[in-house]
Motif scaffolding. Structure first.
Motif, short mmCIF file in Angstrom:
data_model
loop_
_atom_site.label_atom_id
_atom_site.label_comp_id
_atom_site.label_asym_id
_atom_site.label_seq_id
_atom_site.Cartn_x
_atom_site.Cartn_y
_atom_site.Cartn_z
N GLN A 1 17.74 2.06 -13.28
CA GLN A 1 16.04 2.54 -13.20
C GLN A 1 15.34 3.07 -12.99
OE1 GLN A 1 13.41 0.81 -16.37
NE2 GLN A 1 12.83 2.29 -17.38
N ARG A 2 15.32 2.53 -11.50
CA ARG A 2 14.24 2.88 -10.04
C ARG A 2 15.30 4.02 -8.97
NH1 ARG A 2 9.62 1.21 -8.57
NH2 ARG A 2 8.07 -0.35 -10.10
N ARG A 3 16.43 3.24 -9.00
CA ARG A 3 17.15 3.62 -8.15
C ARG A 3 18.09 5.19 -8.80
NH1 ARG A 3 14.80 3.21 -3.23
NH2 ARG A 3 17.74 3.09 -2.56
N ASP A 4 18.41 5.11 -9.24
CA ASP A 4 19.84 6.12 -10.14
C ASP A 4 19.26 6.68 -11.18
OD1 ASP A 4 21.95 7.69 -10.22
OD2 ASP A 4 23.43 6.49 -9.37
N LYS A 5 18.20 7.92 -11.53
CA LYS A 5 17.90 8.16 -12.93
C LYS A 5 18.90 9.08 -13.77
CE LYS A 5 13.49 7.10 -11.87
NZ LYS A 5 12.78 6.21 -12.59
N TRP B 1 20.72 6.08 -15.56
CA TRP B 1 20.22 5.27 -16.07
C TRP B 1 20.18 5.65 -17.43
CZ3 TRP B 1 17.64 1.34 -18.33
CH2 TRP B 1 16.84 1.73 -18.64
N ARG B 2 20.12 7.67 -17.44
CA ARG B 2 20.44 7.70 -18.56
C ARG B 2 21.53 8.04 -19.39
NH1 ARG B 2 17.00 11.67 -15.30
NH2 ARG B 2 18.24 12.40 -14.96
N GLU C 1 21.39 4.62 -21.26
CA GLU C 1 20.38 4.77 -21.97
C GLU C 1 20.91 5.78 -23.88
OE1 GLU C 1 16.25 6.21 -21.25
OE2 GLU C 1 16.07 4.23 -22.55
#
Length: 211
Positions: free
Chosen positions: A193-197, A200-201, A204
């Motif tokens: 979540q912090r390193r590769d948005k 992460w999306r 999700e």
């Protein structure tokens, strides 16, 4: 061992190596494995991270070294004799057998070869668990051991590698519960979540559950 041979530089796009480049890398790895006593483990780890060990033959030499297993002939013979006397009875026998039957389905083996390998797989897993009652089998350890058997080539060496992995690298997965593994997976999700948005999306959107 210092070397000017660069397998892959961080930031470069990895690409398929030519036959000549692979041969050069394989020759360097052979010299690294055979020339030093003890071998340069930091250099082996660097190569493992960057491109891997190129062939089953090199992995067969490198994996035991990286796991801290002795390659001394007398010690290997003693380990082999010990394994012959080990029980294969333990608390997870039934589940192991169910998973063994489902293993090695996609490796392109003939029926007779697969049957032989499954027998070896059953022996390796069951002997490791019987010798270490504090280890608890989890579904997936059979897949790890399948690769170990195919690489190491014989039951004795495969058992030594599989046991060391179970007691060190896979130890948290072989606790009575998988709580520590679930916590680690949740941490991985937070790191993503912090390193590769973008990743992460995507996770999700498809509803990936970290546990």
């Amino acid at each position: 061992m210092a070397t000017d041979l660069v397998f892959w530089r961080p930031g470069e796009r990895k690409c398929r190596k030519s036959g000549r480049e692979r041969a050069k890398q394989a020759a360097y790895l052979a010299s690294l494995l055979n020339a030093m006593d003890p071998p340069d483990l930091d250099e082996l780890r660097r190569i493992a991270r960057e491109v891997g060990f190129l062939s089953p033959e090199i992995r067969r030499q490198a994996w035991p070294l990286l796991l801290g297993l002795s390659m001394n002939t007398d010690e290997r013979r003693a380990a082999s004799q010990q394994s012959e006397s080990l029980s294969t009875t333990h608390k997870d026998n039934k589940q192991v057998q169910l998973d063994v039957i489902r293993s090695m389905c996609n490796f392109g083996m003939r029926k007779t070869e697969r049957e032989r390998r499954l027998s070896e797989l059953s022996t390796v897993i069951n002997s490791v668990l019987a010798a270490n009652p504090d280890l608890h089998y989890y579904q997936g350890y059979n897949d790890v051991c399948s690769i170990v058997i195919l690489v190491m080539g014989d039951v004795d060496n495969a058992r030594r590698v599989a046991e060391r992995l179970a007691k060190q690298h896979l130890r948290e997965a072989m606790n009575p519960t998988l709580m520590s593994v679930q916590q680690a997976l949740q941490l991985v999700v937070r790191i993503v979540q912090r390193r590769d948005k973008a990743l992460w999306r995507a996770l999700e959107e498809i509803g990936v559950d970290p546990v």
